[in-house]
Design an enzyme around this catalytic site. Structure first.
Site, PDB file in Angstrom:
ATOM      1  N   HIS A 173       0.852  -1.190   0.000  1.00 26.95           N
ATOM      2  CA  HIS A 173       0.000   0.000   0.000  1.00 26.95           C
ATOM      3  C   HIS A 173       0.888   1.239   0.000  1.00 26.95           C
ATOM      4  O   HIS A 173       1.689   1.451   0.913  1.00 26.95           O
ATOM      5  CB  HIS A 173      -0.926   0.006   1.222  1.00 26.95           C
ATOM      6  CG  HIS A 173      -2.026  -1.004   1.117  1.00 26.95           C
ATOM      7  ND1 HIS A 173      -2.531  -1.686   2.190  1.00 26.95           N
ATOM      8  CD2 HIS A 173      -2.724  -1.435   0.022  1.00 26.95           C
ATOM      9  CE1 HIS A 173      -3.500  -2.498   1.774  1.00 26.95           C
ATOM     10  NE2 HIS A 173      -3.621  -2.370   0.464  1.00 26.95           N
ATOM     11  N   GLU A 176       1.544   3.866   2.986  1.00 28.99           N
ATOM     12  CA  GLU A 176       1.959   3.359   4.294  1.00 28.99           C
ATOM     13  C   GLU A 176       3.485   3.360   4.394  1.00 28.99           C
ATOM     14  O   GLU A 176       4.139   2.327   4.425  1.00 28.99           O
ATOM     15  CB  GLU A 176       1.348   1.971   4.520  1.00 28.99           C
ATOM     16  CG  GLU A 176      -0.180   2.030   4.554  1.00 28.99           C
ATOM     17  CD  GLU A 176      -0.882   0.679   4.488  1.00 28.99           C
ATOM     18  OE1 GLU A 176      -0.213  -0.361   4.563  1.00 28.99           O
ATOM     19  OE2 GLU A 176      -2.120   0.673   4.333  1.00 28.99           O
ATOM     20  N   HIS A 305       2.163  -3.412   7.219  1.00 29.08           N
ATOM     21  CA  HIS A 305       1.192  -2.383   6.833  1.00 29.08           C
ATOM     22  C   HIS A 305       1.050  -1.362   7.959  1.00 29.08           C
ATOM     23  O   HIS A 305       1.558  -1.528   9.056  1.00 29.08           O
ATOM     24  CB  HIS A 305      -0.176  -3.033   6.601  1.00 29.08           C
ATOM     25  CG  HIS A 305      -0.269  -3.820   5.340  1.00 29.08           C
ATOM     26  ND1 HIS A 305      -0.957  -3.389   4.247  1.00 29.08           N
ATOM     27  CD2 HIS A 305       0.261  -5.029   4.988  1.00 29.08           C
ATOM     28  CE1 HIS A 305      -0.869  -4.290   3.279  1.00 29.08           C
ATOM     29  NE2 HIS A 305      -0.133  -5.304   3.699  1.00 29.08           N
ATOM     30  N   GLU A 381       0.077  -4.834  11.279  1.00 31.29           N
ATOM     31  CA  GLU A 381      -0.311  -3.426  11.208  1.00 31.29           C
ATOM     32  C   GLU A 381       0.519  -2.692  12.253  1.00 31.29           C
ATOM     33  O   GLU A 381       0.409  -2.951  13.443  1.00 31.29           O
ATOM     34  CB  GLU A 381      -1.809  -3.251  11.498  1.00 31.29           C
ATOM     35  CG  GLU A 381      -2.728  -3.982  10.520  1.00 31.29           C
ATOM     36  CD  GLU A 381      -2.884  -3.280   9.175  1.00 31.29           C
ATOM     37  OE1 GLU A 381      -2.273  -2.216   8.955  1.00 31.29           O
ATOM     38  OE2 GLU A 381      -3.642  -3.808   8.332  1.00 31.29           O
TER      39      GLU A 381
HETATM   40 ZN   LIG Z   1      -2.039  -1.596   4.143  1.00 27.92          ZN
END
Ligand SMILES: [Zn+2]
Length: 422
Positions: A173, A176, A305, A381
């Protein structure tokens, strides 16, 4: 005459380059709102707001009883707030001036690679190349090229024949940035740290790092739009603003993939999962790279992420179906959380992603587990829990790197105890 023509030509190039730089979107006085959606009625109305007010959703809208962050420019804040009041949706403003926050993490393009500022792609790749040139136990490969032709680089650290491997994936992504910053921090520690335990882990395990799965999107976030998430392939759709670009590549892997869009249900939104799975060149090459190794060699797959401090385990597509060794993965994730907690007290929550979030398929971790039979896979995350969210200031990069490295050390030890590498 010739000289002055050359000077003029050079000057116009400078002007062009400056103009191009200035094209990067600014977010002066843009606010980040956190709206709490408590029921389906609110959810349905909330989904429609972007049809009439210019806003930028930072999350796909997946369910009720949760908060969603939205970036809104000064011209639309009053209308947005009025609409939320009208719908009786509770909200708070988490960031008063997005540009001011982004400016705190401004970087000097000429600075050396470090982990106190965010860096552009070229700086990251130059550093990777330098490490590869300096250490003969690193095997560095370009695994393929992005849609716009940028290399996707990989580094494999192997000091001993017969080791099993842990694969770490970064920045699928685009926005990020803490992902590639952390992944390169980890790689740097694996290569250059004097920590005896970490060095033992580099002797006994191979480490494969793909720091930048989405180079096109990443460059776009640096040069044009900081909030970009997807890759940059024109996806065949258009809306009132013109052509729509990109696929959310962490929704495009083929394991229980659903053809339906989620949330905003618009191919131009930031979570568009594609018309079918496996359409994006970047993830196809990542998949080919993973498949190029002998079956059973890669035993753990971790995708990094932002944000929320979660270790998300398979499955994503269901919250009632769980992987056969789910309890084992939970124990391994718990070890990561314990290890990460000790450094600065950051708490990581762990569990199946379909359970902790809401069912969404097409993520790398589910493909790695379900298709490639890798026995421990997860999405990590990183920080934080919402104070800065996607815009984590660069002065936290080192702390994130430290806590995640500690988490990883515990994780690998626990995974070994659990027989993951047998
Ligand atoms: Zn992500």
């Amino acid at each position: 005459m010739k000289v002055s023509a050359l000077v003029i030509a050079l000057l116009s190039l400078v002007v062009l380059a400056t103009a191009r730089k200035q094209m990067a979107t600014r977010y002066d006085n843009f606010k980040v709102y956190k709206a709490f959606i408590r029921d389906v009625e609110q959810l349905e109305e909330f989904k429609k707001i972007h049809h009439h007010i210019h806003i930028h959703m930072l999350h796909d809208i997946g369910g009720v009883n949760r908060s969603y962050e939205v970036v809104v420019g000064p011209a639309h804040q009053k209308a947005f707030e009025t609409t939320l009041h009208y719908l009786d949706i509770e909200f708070e403003i988490t960031i008063e001036d997005l540009q001011a926050l982004l400016d705190e993490s401004a970087y000097d393009p000429d600075a050396a690679m470090d982990w106190v500022t965010y860096h552009p792609l070229d700086k990251i790749y130059d550093w990777v190349d330098e490490q590869c040139a300096a250490h003969d136990y690193l095997d560095c490969k370009v695994i393929g090229h992005s849609y716009e032709g940028r290399p996707i680089k990989s580094v494999r650290l192997s000091k001993r024949e017969g080791n099993k491997a842990i694969l770490i994936e970064g920045n699928i992504h685009a926005m990020e940035w803490i992902s590639s910053a952390t992944v390169t921090y980890i790689l740097n520690q694996l290569i250059n740290s004097n920590d005896a335990e970490l060095q033992r882990l580099t002797e006994e395990y191979d480490w494969i790092v793909v720091p930048m799965v989405n180079p096109d999107g990443f460059v776009y976030t640096h040069e044009v739009e900081r909030l970009w998430r997807k890759n940059r392939r024109p996806n065949g759709y258009s809306n009132s603003s013109g052509l729509c670009y990109g696929i959310d590549m962490n929704r495009n892997f083929d394991f229980h993939w659903s053809g339906a869009g989620w949330g905003i249900e618009d191919p131009c939104d930031h979570w568009f999962n594609g018309e079918q799975p496996n359409t994006e060149i970047e993830i196809l090459q990542l998949q080919d790279f993973v498949s190029s190794f002998d079956e059973g060699y890669i035993r753990a797959y971790m995708a990094f992420h932002a944000y929320g401090q979660y270790i998300l385990l398979p499955y994503g597509h269901s919250n009632t179906e769980f992987p056969p060794n789910y309890d084992q993965m939970m124990r391994i994730a718990a070890a990561f959380a314990e290890g990460a907690l000790d450094s600065y007290g950051s708490e990581f929550t762990y569990g199946a992603s379909g359970l902790l979030n809401y069912p969404v398929s097409g993520a790398a971790k589910d493909w790695a587990y379900g298709v490639k039979n890798i026995p421990f896979t997860c999405t990590v995350e990183l920080r934080d829990k919402g104070t800065f969210g996607f815009f984590l200031p660069s002065n936290q990069i080192t702390e994130v790197g430290v806590e995640v490295t500690e988490g990883l050390k515990s994780l690998v030890v626990k995974a070994a105890e659990e027989g993951i590498f047998d």
